[in-house]
Design an enzyme around this catalytic site. Sequence first.
Site, mmCIF file in Angstrom:
data_model
loop_
_atom_site.group_PDB
_atom_site.id
_atom_site.type_symbol
_atom_site.label_atom_id
_atom_site.label_comp_id
_atom_site.label_asym_id
_atom_site.label_seq_id
_atom_site.Cartn_x
_atom_site.Cartn_y
_atom_site.Cartn_z
ATOM 1 C CG HIS A 1 -6.893 -11.912 31.193
ATOM 2 N ND1 HIS A 1 -7.180 -12.808 32.203
ATOM 3 C CD2 HIS A 1 -6.070 -12.570 30.328
ATOM 4 C CE1 HIS A 1 -6.543 -13.951 31.973
ATOM 5 N NE2 HIS A 1 -5.864 -13.827 30.841
ATOM 6 C CD GLU B 1 -4.952 5.527 5.125
ATOM 7 O OE1 GLU B 1 -4.112 5.165 4.279
ATOM 8 O OE2 GLU B 1 -4.789 6.526 5.836
ATOM 9 C CE LYS C 1 -3.643 14.277 5.793
ATOM 10 N NZ LYS C 1 -2.845 13.793 4.673
HETATM 11 O O1 PA5 Z 1 -1.762 5.995 3.450
HETATM 12 C C1 PA5 Z 1 -1.710 7.206 3.376
HETATM 13 O O2 PA5 Z 1 -1.640 7.777 2.298
HETATM 14 C C2 PA5 Z 1 -1.693 8.075 4.617
HETATM 15 O O3 PA5 Z 1 -1.858 7.385 5.793
HETATM 16 C C3 PA5 Z 1 -0.368 8.787 4.668
HETATM 17 O O4 PA5 Z 1 0.652 7.836 4.721
HETATM 18 C C4 PA5 Z 1 -0.282 9.744 5.844
HETATM 19 O O5 PA5 Z 1 -1.361 10.644 5.835
HETATM 20 C C5 PA5 Z 1 1.036 10.514 5.782
HETATM 21 O O6 PA5 Z 1 1.112 11.202 4.572
HETATM 22 P P1 PA5 Z 1 2.455 11.852 4.082
HETATM 23 O O7 PA5 Z 1 3.461 10.781 3.895
HETATM 24 O O8 PA5 Z 1 2.082 12.526 2.790
HETATM 25 O O9 PA5 Z 1 2.886 12.837 5.132
#
Ligand code: PA5
Length: 436
Positions: free
Chosen positions: A298, A277, A412
């Site tokens: 393996h 990310e 999303k």
């Molecule tokens: O790193 C990030 O921002 C995402 O992976 C969020 O952690 C994930 O989408 C969950 O988001 P939230 O905590 O708003 O539900």
Amino acid sequence: MPQTLSLDLSYLQELVTEQEIESYYSHAQNALESLLHKTGKGSDFLGWIDLPFTAEKQVSAIKKAAQKFEKCDAVVSIGIGGSYLGIRSTIEALGGSDKIHYAGNQLSPTGFNRLISQLSGKKVGLIVISKSGTTTEPAVAFRILKLWLEKNVGKKKATKRIVAITDREKGALKDMSNHEGYETFVIPDDVGGRYSVLTPVGLLPIAAAGFNISKLLKGAQAAAKDCNSTAVHKNPAARYAIARYLAFKKGKTTEVLANFRPELHYVSEWWKQLYGESEGKEGTGLFPASVDLTTDLHSMGQYLQQGQRNLLETILWVQKEKKDIVIPRDKKDWEGLNFLAGKKLSWVNEQAMKGTAVAHRDGRLPVIRVVLDDLNEYSLGYLYYFFEMACAISGTLLGINPFDQPGVEAYKKNMFALLGKKGFEELAAQLKEKGV
Ligand code: PA5
């Protein structure tokens, strides 16, 4: 005292030499200074840098909240991505917990039904975690589990067994918590999900599982001292960041994190989110992958040894074992293994690691080794901060903003449109036109 973490770049030298690494020290120093002085891209999201110290103020409140789960036989930690992976990574690495369950990290009815049957007849508590408070997976899971709990024990008791961790003031989860009277903890505005393991997001469920969050923070504090040092030649995070950045510049497009202990599986999952990310944007970044060894030798071993040479391997090795096993002698010796009788299994595993590393290096798969002296709260806290700072430096070297995740929104939005959520009508029509 042995070093908590050491970085071994000796098996990288055929690709990236020590001189090349040194020639990048000034770049890494500039990157680090831009992070420490909050002058670089994404500087609104640098709260994680001080967390090892600032989070200490919350430890007693978190431990107190964790105490109320002591009477529960099962606690469900509900969250996804950054609101899930650091928790699971820590709990599994420290030996696991029969008490902690996970939900809100996928949408499979099978998984949910299995969880509900595991919870049946138990005294259950819920920790619901969502920074935005609007993520579909945890919102759906929380609705199902909250109503299930209320039905089983009544609303009043259920309310006392729920803690919400969310934004200070906005989002559906915050509004609901205010209305229903749930105890809440705050995810700071300036800490992104993947950097949030040392906030209440990670600390409360980890404490509820019975692990020592003060030691986790102490380890992270030690790492902050080493990894915030602008004397970059001694800074392991800066050196790791430079090494992987130069490997990327030389055509290594995938970094494979390899561990040799199953309890580190979720550390790799956490690491993949952190790097994926943070760096995977604007068409750049090493693709973070992982293998659990020796298991995957393996299955993926062939590819690692002889597949496309676009790979960089980072071995995560831990020196000490909590409780070793000695290989027994067998009179019949059918498998011819008596030459190993009396040897510790950890020693055998170590020879597998050494053999793998040299085979890969010789097969033109360069290897970085990150070595932890032990696997406990302290060393994990150190490791998290080390990887976080290295990721921030490496992302800064790449020229991207390591702290946003605009790409996560695409799926999303489409999902909201397909689910018929209000406000997404136009997108729903566009998807229909595309034949979705
Ligand atoms: O790193 C990030 O921002 C995402 O992976 C969020 O952690 C994930 O989408 C969950 O988001 P939230 O905590 O708003 O539900």
